[in-house]
Design an enzyme around this catalytic site. Sequence first.
Site, PDB file in Angstrom:
ATOM      1  N   GLN A 290      -4.668  -1.597   9.268  1.00 19.89           N
ATOM      2  CA  GLN A 290      -4.660  -2.916   8.625  1.00 19.89           C
ATOM      3  C   GLN A 290      -5.338  -3.944   9.527  1.00 19.89           C
ATOM      4  O   GLN A 290      -5.022  -4.040  10.714  1.00 19.89           O
ATOM      5  CB  GLN A 290      -3.214  -3.318   8.303  1.00 19.89           C
ATOM      6  CG  GLN A 290      -3.089  -4.597   7.505  1.00 19.89           C
ATOM      7  CD  GLN A 290      -3.658  -4.509   6.090  1.00 19.89           C
ATOM      8  OE1 GLN A 290      -3.751  -3.433   5.502  1.00 19.89           O
ATOM      9  NE2 GLN A 290      -4.061  -5.633   5.535  1.00 19.89           N
TER      10      GLN A 290
ATOM     11  N   ASP B  32     -11.103   2.925   3.721  1.00 20.03           N
ATOM     12  CA  ASP B  32     -11.412   1.501   3.544  1.00 20.03           C
ATOM     13  C   ASP B  32     -12.901   1.279   3.265  1.00 20.03           C
ATOM     14  O   ASP B  32     -13.293   0.205   2.820  1.00 20.03           O
ATOM     15  CB  ASP B  32     -11.062   0.723   4.832  1.00 20.03           C
ATOM     16  CG  ASP B  32      -9.706   0.047   4.758  1.00 20.03           C
ATOM     17  OD1 ASP B  32      -9.347  -0.420   3.661  1.00 20.03           O
ATOM     18  OD2 ASP B  32      -9.021  -0.005   5.795  1.00 20.03           O
TER      19      ASP B  32
ATOM     20  N   LYS C 241       0.842  -1.205   0.000  1.00 20.00           N
ATOM     21  CA  LYS C 241       0.000   0.000   0.000  1.00 20.00           C
ATOM     22  C   LYS C 241       0.874   1.251   0.000  1.00 20.00           C
ATOM     23  O   LYS C 241       0.606   2.224  -0.709  1.00 20.00           O
ATOM     24  CB  LYS C 241      -0.954  -0.013   1.206  1.00 20.00           C
ATOM     25  CG  LYS C 241      -2.089  -1.027   1.016  1.00 20.00           C
ATOM     26  CD  LYS C 241      -2.946  -1.255   2.254  1.00 20.00           C
ATOM     27  CE  LYS C 241      -3.941  -2.391   1.963  1.00 20.00           C
ATOM     28  NZ  LYS C 241      -4.823  -2.721   3.087  1.00 20.00           N
TER      29      LYS C 241
HETATM   30  N1  GUN Z   1      -7.084  -6.706   5.674  1.00 17.88           N
HETATM   31  C1  GUN Z   1      -7.381  -7.414   4.558  1.00 17.88           C
HETATM   32  N2  GUN Z   1      -7.910  -6.599   3.624  1.00 17.88           N
HETATM   33  C2  GUN Z   1      -7.944  -5.362   4.155  1.00 17.88           C
HETATM   34  C3  GUN Z   1      -8.366  -4.093   3.668  1.00 17.88           C
HETATM   35  O1  GUN Z   1      -8.853  -3.952   2.540  1.00 17.88           O
HETATM   36  N3  GUN Z   1      -8.224  -3.049   4.534  1.00 17.88           N
HETATM   37  C4  GUN Z   1      -7.722  -3.192   5.779  1.00 17.88           C
HETATM   38  N4  GUN Z   1      -7.637  -2.102   6.544  1.00 17.88           N
HETATM   39  N5  GUN Z   1      -7.327  -4.360   6.261  1.00 17.88           N
HETATM   40  C5  GUN Z   1      -7.432  -5.425   5.451  1.00 17.88           C
END
Ligand code: GUN
Length: 284
Positions: free
Chosen positions: A93, A116, A49
């Site tokens: 996350q 998100d 990311k």
């Molecule tokens: N863990 C797995 N996929 C995601 C996501 O799209 N966002 C976040 N914050 N955590 C995740």
Amino acid sequence: MAKIIDGKAIAAQIKDECREKVRERGLKRTLAVVLVGDDPASAVYVANKKKACDYVGIRSVSHELPGDTTEDVLFDLVEELNDDDTVDGILVQLPVPSQINEDRLIRAIRPDKDVDGFHPDSVGKLCIGQPGYLSCTPAGIIQLLKRSGVEIDGKECVIIGRSNIVGKPMAMLMLRENATVTVCHSHTKDLRSVCKRADILIVAIGRPKMIDASYVKDGAVVIDVGIHRQADGKLCGDVDFESVEPIASMITPVPGGVGPMTIAMLMKNVVEGEDGSDIPWIIL
Ligand code: GUN
């Protein structure tokens, strides 16, 4: 023989569009990325990311906290980021360690920074058709379909899985695109015959290679959200690709299908902000 939907190429296209927009408009965006603990998979996702942010021209600010971080400490950090005017988006996350209540955490992030799309405000807006942050994976699947020329309007769409992150928002997005939507789950009776109805089958069950050709109508478009590491070290999805590919009209591979889209759509959320759906440069 199915056409393979190239998620890597489509994700690259979307990141390029984001980068171009940042450059053209001189946008200054900052994403705060919070990682709690040392789960190796989460560390890889977070690193990817941040790499995507660098590419697009988004400033990313990292907060890495130990695995025994208390709720109070984490919530204080979220509060600080909520109040920080230099931060446009907050990403914590998931999953977080068990001492932290995930539901309360999601609610603690201010909805206008919820890149998100997990906050109940964002989910509620999606349900009633108002612009708001969209959950990245389902929004990415809409992009995969549209940019591959798949007509959604009026089609039978079957989604397997009802998670808050994929299945439920996916259903709302497909409904918004005028599909006829069925959501299946572990209590669904005769899953095979329900799936056989689908013109578009979206699989997010979390079980390796569960969906073979016996679940798929001839000519269906098959989207595989699953990702699993097999004993031989190779990755596979929830769909048995070798079995389904000969009868589908289009299919996403694993890896290189849905996976890359999640990060691309996160970039789009950060660049466009909460009201992105009003901006015509991207097809929603
Ligand atoms: N863990 C797995 N996929 C995601 C996501 O799209 N966002 C976040 N914050 N955590 C995740």
